[in-house]
Design a protein around this motif. Structure first.
Motif, PDB file in Angstrom:
ATOM      1  N   ARG A 260       0.864  -1.179   0.000  1.00 47.53           N
ATOM      2  CA  ARG A 260       0.000   0.000   0.000  1.00 47.53           C
ATOM      3  C   ARG A 260       0.899   1.228   0.000  1.00 47.53           C
ATOM      4  N   LEU A 261       0.684   2.108  -0.986  1.00 48.33           N
ATOM      5  CA  LEU A 261       1.456   3.337  -1.091  1.00 48.33           C
ATOM      6  C   LEU A 261       0.767   4.451  -0.320  1.00 48.33           C
ATOM      7  N   LYS A 262       1.535   5.468   0.047  1.00 49.36           N
ATOM      8  CA  LYS A 262       0.980   6.590   0.817  1.00 49.36           C
ATOM      9  C   LYS A 262      -0.108   7.341   0.075  1.00 49.36           C
ATOM     10  N   ASP A 263      -0.094   7.291  -1.267  1.00 45.56           N
ATOM     11  CA  ASP A 263      -1.139   7.980  -2.027  1.00 45.56           C
ATOM     12  C   ASP A 263      -2.411   7.141  -2.151  1.00 45.56           C
ATOM     13  N   GLY A 264      -2.451   5.972  -1.481  1.00 46.91           N
ATOM     14  CA  GLY A 264      -3.647   5.142  -1.464  1.00 46.91           C
ATOM     15  C   GLY A 264      -3.647   3.990  -2.447  1.00 46.91           C
ATOM     16  N   ARG A 265      -2.746   4.003  -3.429  1.00 50.55           N
ATOM     17  CA  ARG A 265      -2.699   2.903  -4.387  1.00 50.55           C
ATOM     18  C   ARG A 265      -2.314   1.605  -3.678  1.00 50.55           C
ATOM     19  N   ILE A 266      -2.905   0.505  -4.104  1.00 52.00           N
ATOM     20  CA  ILE A 266      -2.553  -0.820  -3.592  1.00 52.00           C
ATOM     21  C   ILE A 266      -2.035  -1.631  -4.767  1.00 52.00           C
ATOM     22  N   ILE A 267      -0.853  -2.191  -4.594  1.00 57.25           N
ATOM     23  CA  ILE A 267      -0.204  -2.944  -5.658  1.00 57.25           C
ATOM     24  C   ILE A 267      -0.082  -4.400  -5.208  1.00 57.25           C
ATOM     25  N   PRO A 268      -0.771  -5.326  -5.902  1.00 54.12           N
ATOM     26  CA  PRO A 268      -0.607  -6.741  -5.564  1.00 54.12           C
ATOM     27  C   PRO A 268       0.847  -7.163  -5.810  1.00 54.12           C
ATOM     28  N   ALA A 269       1.403  -7.981  -4.931  1.00 54.66           N
ATOM     29  CA  ALA A 269       2.797  -8.391  -5.081  1.00 54.66           C
ATOM     30  C   ALA A 269       3.050  -9.731  -4.405  1.00 54.66           C
ATOM     31  N   ASP A 270       3.899 -10.537  -5.030  1.00 55.23           N
ATOM     32  CA  ASP A 270       4.376 -11.786  -4.427  1.00 55.23           C
ATOM     33  C   ASP A 270       5.739 -11.580  -3.780  1.00 55.23           C
ATOM     34  N   ILE A 271       6.466 -10.571  -4.273  1.00 54.14           N
ATOM     35  CA  ILE A 271       7.796 -10.262  -3.760  1.00 54.14           C
ATOM     36  C   ILE A 271       7.968  -8.753  -3.808  1.00 54.14           C
ATOM     37  N   VAL A 272       8.700  -8.213  -2.841  1.00 57.16           N
ATOM     38  CA  VAL A 272       8.969  -6.780  -2.793  1.00 57.16           C
ATOM     39  C   VAL A 272      10.483  -6.597  -2.703  1.00 57.16           C
ATOM     40  N   VAL A 273      11.030  -5.794  -3.603  1.00 56.84           N
ATOM     41  CA  VAL A 273      12.453  -5.459  -3.590  1.00 56.84           C
ATOM     42  C   VAL A 273      12.558  -3.961  -3.368  1.00 56.84           C
ATOM     43  N   MET A 274      13.330  -3.543  -2.366  1.00 55.15           N
ATOM     44  CA  MET A 274      13.475  -2.123  -2.077  1.00 55.15           C
ATOM     45  C   MET A 274      14.935  -1.711  -2.211  1.00 55.15           C
ATOM     46  N   ALA A 275      15.175  -0.610  -2.902  1.00 52.87           N
ATOM     47  CA  ALA A 275      16.491  -0.003  -2.981  1.00 52.87           C
ATOM     48  C   ALA A 275      16.397   1.292  -2.181  1.00 52.87           C
ATOM     49  N   VAL A 276      16.984   1.303  -1.008  1.00 48.45           N
ATOM     50  CA  VAL A 276      16.778   2.418  -0.092  1.00 48.45           C
ATOM     51  C   VAL A 276      18.034   3.235   0.171  1.00 48.45           C
ATOM     52  N   GLY A 277      19.157   2.834  -0.379  1.00 46.88           N
ATOM     53  CA  GLY A 277      20.383   3.601  -0.178  1.00 46.88           C
ATOM     54  C   GLY A 277      21.006   3.338   1.178  1.00 46.88           C
ATOM     55  N   ILE A 278      21.980   4.166   1.512  1.00 48.35           N
ATOM     56  CA  ILE A 278      22.676   3.992   2.784  1.00 48.35           C
ATOM     57  C   ILE A 278      22.519   5.242   3.624  1.00 48.35           C
ATOM     58  N   ARG A 279      22.577   5.066   4.901  1.00 48.50           N
ATOM     59  CA  ARG A 279      22.624   6.182   5.834  1.00 48.50           C
ATOM     60  C   ARG A 279      23.725   5.834   6.828  1.00 48.50           C
ATOM     61  N   PRO A 280      24.852   6.557   6.775  1.00 46.57           N
ATOM     62  CA  PRO A 280      25.962   6.236   7.670  1.00 46.57           C
ATOM     63  C   PRO A 280      25.544   6.280   9.135  1.00 46.57           C
ATOM     64  N   ASN A 281      25.989   5.277   9.886  1.00 52.21           N
ATOM     65  CA  ASN A 281      25.750   5.244  11.322  1.00 52.21           C
ATOM     66  C   ASN A 281      26.917   5.961  12.000  1.00 52.21           C
ATOM     67  N   THR A 282      26.649   7.143  12.513  1.00 46.16           N
ATOM     68  CA  THR A 282      27.705   7.967  13.117  1.00 46.16           C
ATOM     69  C   THR A 282      27.591   8.062  14.638  1.00 46.16           C
TER      70      THR A 282
END
Length: 176
Positions: free
Chosen positions: A25-47
């Motif tokens: 479910r996306l924040k704009d309300g769309r619902i996308i059926p899925a069997d698998i979810v792949v996310m590319a979220v980048g890095i955030r250095p732990n400081t």
């Protein structure tokens, strides 16, 4: 052609399913059926540790060209580092940083890390994609394009000041 859909820009609100994924479910309300979810979220250095030790941090731990922090007794390499206002989430720049830092610590001369030219190759079966540098273009650069739609080939070189500033190769990345 490959049955892959991209939803951009999109923000995930929830991943649904009990025991297994059945949708997003996306924040704009769309619902996308899925069997698998792949996310590319980048890095955030732990400081957190660096900050608690009194090291100067912004997005990452600030280092100079020898990977030394503002405390001359402490060096840093890797995804936690911010060097010349950049942080890297790829392994090749981290190896380059480690080599320079080790050279300096071993007192084998003076090596300098000047930053890395990042490149990445998509590792998905049947998709040949490579990108490097700044390939977005603009008014201060020259772009050289080659497109062969029939064979699914797209190549773009971005030149700035008579040097290659970036590249995208799709469908035929042998020149990467």
């Amino acid at each position: 052609e490959r049955g892959i859909d991209f939803y951009l820009p999109a923000e995930t609100e929830a991943i649904s399913g009990i025991g297994s994924i059945d949708g997003v479910r996306l924040k704009d309300g769309r619902i996308i059926p899925a069997d698998i979810v792949v996310m590319a979220v980048g890095i955030r250095p732990n400081t957190d540790l660096a900050k608690s030790a009194g090291l100067h941090c912004e997005r990452g731990i600030i280092t100079d060209d020898t990977l030394q922090t503002f405390d001359p007794r402490v060096y840093a390499v890797g995804e936690c580092v911010q060097h010349r206002n950049r942080s890297y989430g790829l392994v090749a720049p981290l190896f380059e940083q480690a080599k320079v830092c080790a050279n300096h610590l071993a007192q084998l001369g003076h090596a300098a890390y000047r930053g890395s030219v990042t490149s990445t190759k998509l590792k998905v079966t049947g998709i040949d994609l490579f990108s490097a540098g700044d390939f977005t273009g603009g008014s201060d650069v020259e772009e050289i394009l080659f497109e062969d739609a029939a064979n699914g080939v797209y190549k773009k070189l971005v030149l700035k000041d008579d040097k290659i500033a970036g590249a995208v190769l799709y469908g035929d990345a042998i020149d990467s």
